[in-house]
Design a protein around this motif. Sequence first.
Motif, short mmCIF file in Angstrom:
data_model
loop_
_atom_site.label_atom_id
_atom_site.label_comp_id
_atom_site.label_asym_id
_atom_site.label_seq_id
_atom_site.Cartn_x
_atom_site.Cartn_y
_atom_site.Cartn_z
N ALA A 49 0.82 -1.22 0.00
CA ALA A 49 0.00 0.00 0.00
C ALA A 49 0.85 1.26 0.00
N ASN A 50 2.11 1.16 0.43
CA ASN A 50 2.99 2.34 0.41
C ASN A 50 3.64 2.55 -0.95
N GLY A 51 3.27 1.73 -1.96
CA GLY A 51 3.77 1.89 -3.32
C GLY A 51 4.96 1.02 -3.66
N GLU A 52 5.58 0.39 -2.69
CA GLU A 52 6.74 -0.44 -2.96
C GLU A 52 6.32 -1.81 -3.50
N THR A 53 7.20 -2.40 -4.30
CA THR A 53 6.97 -3.73 -4.86
C THR A 53 8.00 -4.69 -4.28
N ARG A 54 7.56 -5.88 -3.91
CA ARG A 54 8.44 -6.88 -3.34
C ARG A 54 8.30 -8.18 -4.13
N GLU A 55 9.45 -8.74 -4.55
CA GLU A 55 9.44 -10.05 -5.17
C GLU A 55 9.20 -11.10 -4.07
#
Length: 239
Positions: free
Chosen positions: A85-91
Amino acid sequence: MHSLRRPLVWLWWRLVEILLIAQCRLSSKRGRRLGLIPSRPVEIDTLGEATMLPRPELYRCLRDGSIEPQKSEVSALTASGVVLANGETREADVVVLGTGWETDHSFLSEDVRARIGYECDGSYLYRQMIAPDVPGLVFVGSASTIENIATYAIQARWLAKLLAGVHALPEIAEMRRDVTEMKTWKRGVMPFSRARGARLLLHMLHYHDQLLVDMGVDPRRKGVFAPFKEVFAPYQPSD
């Protein structure tokens, strides 16, 4: 006591927070890592469903960087991971969905469910077990405490002694009044939850004492150096 001694209670909880922050090292280390100090006071936060006691290894992994914490929520799943939700993407190779559960009493008839009285924050029962308007129906195991196994064992003993005639239920009007007072109190001090009616947690010992008094058992369980130990010593399994 709750009014005049409120500053003492407030100070006690602040000391608990300081101990938790120091022992688990939850601070951000001057901004070098994400701070893990909850935003709500501990006496409120501990009454929520998010309360858990992780293994000590978790905090060590957080400190050495092998686990990277995120204060956010999953907003979307992708083919290779998640978007926060904070805009970061995690693999991610694996995503664990800890969704919890909802209590389902659909096995009871609609008439019985209506007389139990389910509300937006759950059902409120006399002694966390009995719906005053449904004679003969008892829920053992629906109270949420810190030590559920001990709680349910005492509930089972309470029910056995009730069936054996050692103690008796009060009048229906008195049970309704007790339930109403409990509902008012919980809604005044506990954050909202769909299971707030069953929640006790930090108030477990007071609830245990209620059941013991009903059964005619002395709630002061410390035999040696009582009442001093009643105030300052923790309860052990032997108690």
